[in-house]
Design a protein around this motif. Structure first.
Motif, short mmCIF file in Angstrom:
data_model
loop_
_atom_site.label_atom_id
_atom_site.label_comp_id
_atom_site.label_asym_id
_atom_site.label_seq_id
_atom_site.Cartn_x
_atom_site.Cartn_y
_atom_site.Cartn_z
N TRP A 43 -14.71 13.67 -10.01
CA TRP A 43 -13.40 14.16 -9.92
C TRP A 43 -12.10 12.83 -9.57
N ASN A 44 -11.14 12.45 -10.93
CA ASN A 44 -10.15 12.30 -10.83
C ASN A 44 -8.90 11.94 -10.08
N VAL A 45 -7.99 11.14 -9.00
CA VAL A 45 -7.78 10.34 -8.11
C VAL A 45 -6.87 9.33 -7.72
N ILE A 46 -5.98 9.22 -7.69
CA ILE A 46 -4.39 7.74 -7.03
C ILE A 46 -5.08 7.85 -6.13
N ILE A 47 -5.64 6.86 -5.62
CA ILE A 47 -6.17 5.71 -4.63
C ILE A 47 -4.14 4.89 -3.89
N THR A 48 -3.46 5.23 -3.25
CA THR A 48 -3.05 4.12 -2.46
C THR A 48 -3.48 3.42 -0.81
N ILE A 49 -3.10 2.55 -0.78
CA ILE A 49 -3.33 1.87 0.35
C ILE A 49 -2.02 1.01 1.09
N LEU A 50 -1.23 1.35 2.12
CA LEU A 50 -0.92 0.95 2.56
C LEU A 50 -1.07 -0.02 3.82
N ASP A 51 -0.44 -1.18 4.46
CA ASP A 51 -0.08 -1.68 5.55
C ASP A 51 0.38 -0.92 6.59
N ASP A 52 0.28 -1.93 7.47
CA ASP A 52 0.73 -1.18 9.25
C ASP A 52 2.07 -1.21 9.15
N GLY A 53 2.61 -1.65 8.16
CA GLY A 53 4.36 -1.37 8.27
C GLY A 53 4.49 -0.78 7.49
N GLY A 54 3.68 -0.06 6.14
CA GLY A 54 3.91 1.31 5.93
C GLY A 54 3.98 0.90 4.30
N ASN A 55 4.18 -0.28 4.13
CA ASN A 55 4.21 -1.58 2.60
C ASN A 55 3.09 -1.26 1.58
N MET A 56 3.14 -0.71 0.60
CA MET A 56 1.90 -0.66 0.15
C MET A 56 1.50 -1.89 -0.91
N LEU A 57 0.27 -2.26 -0.45
CA LEU A 57 -0.86 -2.63 -0.50
C LEU A 57 -1.92 -2.77 -1.49
N TYR A 58 -2.40 -1.32 -1.73
CA TYR A 58 -2.99 -1.56 -3.25
C TYR A 58 -3.00 -0.34 -3.87
N MET A 59 -2.20 0.68 -5.05
CA MET A 59 -2.94 1.46 -5.95
C MET A 59 -3.65 1.38 -6.93
N GLN A 60 -4.31 2.98 -7.13
CA GLN A 60 -5.17 2.76 -8.84
C GLN A 60 -5.31 4.54 -9.05
N ARG A 61 -4.76 4.73 -10.39
CA ARG A 61 -4.61 5.62 -10.61
C ARG A 61 -5.70 6.50 -11.81
N MET A 62 -6.92 7.51 -11.47
CA MET A 62 -7.81 6.82 -12.31
C MET A 62 -8.10 7.35 -13.52
N ASP A 63 -8.52 7.43 -14.54
CA ASP A 63 -7.67 8.52 -15.94
C ASP A 63 -7.97 9.90 -15.71
N GLY A 64 -7.66 10.66 -16.50
CA GLY A 64 -6.89 11.98 -16.56
C GLY A 64 -5.92 12.48 -15.08
N ALA A 65 -6.40 11.57 -14.39
CA ALA A 65 -5.20 12.06 -12.54
C ALA A 65 -3.85 12.14 -12.96
N GLN A 66 -2.98 13.93 -13.08
CA GLN A 66 -1.90 14.11 -12.55
C GLN A 66 -0.78 13.03 -12.20
N ILE A 67 0.22 12.98 -13.00
CA ILE A 67 1.49 11.89 -12.85
C ILE A 67 1.78 12.66 -11.35
N GLY A 68 2.06 13.96 -11.56
CA GLY A 68 2.19 14.26 -9.86
C GLY A 68 2.10 13.66 -8.73
N SER A 69 0.53 13.20 -8.81
CA SER A 69 -0.15 13.22 -7.96
C SER A 69 -0.02 11.83 -7.09
N ILE A 70 0.52 10.42 -8.43
CA ILE A 70 0.82 9.19 -8.38
C ILE A 70 1.71 8.97 -6.44
N ALA A 71 3.03 10.21 -6.63
CA ALA A 71 3.50 10.26 -5.41
C ALA A 71 3.00 10.92 -4.02
#
Lengths: 160, 160, 160, 160
Positions: free
Chosen positions: C51-79
């Motif tokens: 499976w190719n997915v985007i994974i996003t991790i936020l801190d307790d304030g909702g601010n982005m800490l980490y994000m990665q997109r696996m090859d082939g994942a659809q760009i709409g899945s970023i948002a």
């Protein structure tokens, strides 16, 4: 309803034509593994200087591929790092060009998708811009040094 | 409805894994009582000068904790007060730094999440930025004086 | 430029008042190392299933800490991945709760900052929500399985 | 430049005409003191139930007058509380009306500036809507109870 869906499916089937790709343009593309390696090179340079920054990497379409925030980096730099990377891919040039030019060309401040702060750089392979990196968290000059260190690691990452 | 909520609660209980926090970072956090006291100190300074302003207080994540608008303050200052507070937490420095710097560094005007008007200040405890205050409604310099009066009340508020 | 930075640093030093934090709330915080390990656990589960997915991790304030997109994942899945992570931290519960509840509570569709698709989960330590993960790219149920695999790795990551 | 400013000042003076206010509409208006008292009544009800919520109060123009977030309230409720208050002033009716109606009128989900979750109430004095309150943080029904407690305190606050 079912009939409508069938009709739509037939329409789509009729619309799609299978063609050979020989006439299409081909392009290099960043992948996650390379993006992680580029970011790691930038992070190594930042850590060596005790600098805490955000590093964002975009693909050639300006879509986010990778992002990481080092501990202690100010949260405002999340958006700044992204904007720097966007500016670099949007205009296929380092953000330093705008930072240097804005004093004599103040109209740059109204350029959508651009930012006039060092730290955004295009990722270029064989003369082709395949993505960009944006760094933010310390001074603009230091952000730029981290971005450059990441870019300088490319030949090694790509095995050249 | 109640059944749905119960089901959701069970689901959450099943989903959460309780682990030790030993390896995590620890940080201080503003709370409502302290935020109210900070705003009250700012309001007192404003009233003593017959100034009507908006005061906004954000936590360390940039999320709103407290906001109050004094009678007669212009409604445009609601957003300005918020932007000042956001700028102060985003970049861990007073907005005065940007107000002073923009003449020689015009690229600052393109920094997302920043504002170059005095009146936004970080709230700092033990060297840690735990939130911010934004003041708007009178002149930028007066806004800054109110913000500073609020910050100066911190030791008394925290019982030092 | 350097002179300006020095002046700004002095200004900040003069503005900050060091006080004791005894009366403040204390909280745990995610850091980059833990966030990378959580994402790696999710990525491993995704790869094992092709499976190719985007994974996003936020801190307790909702601010982005980490994000990665696996090859082939659809760009709409970023948002979508970001929205799922935001929903999980905003409402301190998995997005599955909203996905399950929306049929009987249609008003959920109007809840700002929420999404009714599985794949967003809070990251909880000692009963405290310290961040969130959002996964998107395959089916909502599969996204949820990847997110759960990432969460389940927490005890091992934190050395318990 | 100076000449231009003088010309502009004269133009403004000529444009402004001093008139009597006899023909104007008069309206009651919330002020900060009353808003704080309304919020305090809501907070007291919340504390008595160990509920942690955000309370937002808007004036008759839908502009924020007061906002407070109790410790531990989920950050997503900041936007929800605001949206509830906006819905209540936008449509001069409690958000419960939309929450009750959406099952049979699903098109309500597309109404801009509305929300179909209990907890937003207009503030009415002498039949005139002078503002609104939005509460979010616990269940929609409990949010509504807190909002109602705040509204019920109005006669006492206004000395009736």
């Amino acid at each position: 309803m079912i009939k409508n869906i069938l009709a739509a499916a037939l329409l789509i089937a009729a619309t799609f034509t299978t063609v050979s790709a020989a006439d299409l343009t081909h392009k290099h593309a960043l992948n996650l593994e390379v993006a992680k390696a580029i970011a790691a090179a930038g992070e190594a340079h930042a850590r060596a200087n005790n600098w805490n920054v955000i590093i964002t990497i975009l693909d050639d379409g300006g879509n986010m591929l990778y992002m990481q925030r080092m501990d202690g980096a100010q949260i405002g730099s999340i958006a700044v790092s992204l904007r720097k990377a966007e500016s670099a891919i949007n205009f296929k040039r380092p953000t330093k060009v705008f930072a240097d030019g804005i004093a004599t060309t103040p109209g740059l401040a109204m350029l959508p998708g651009a930012i006039a702060n060092e730290g955004g750089l295009p990722i270029v392979v064989d003369g082709e811009v395949i993505g960009s990196i944006g760094v933010s968290g310390v001074t603009a000059q230091q952000d730029g040094m981290i971005g450059q260190a990441a870019i300088d690691a490319l030949p090694k990452i790509l095995g050249n």
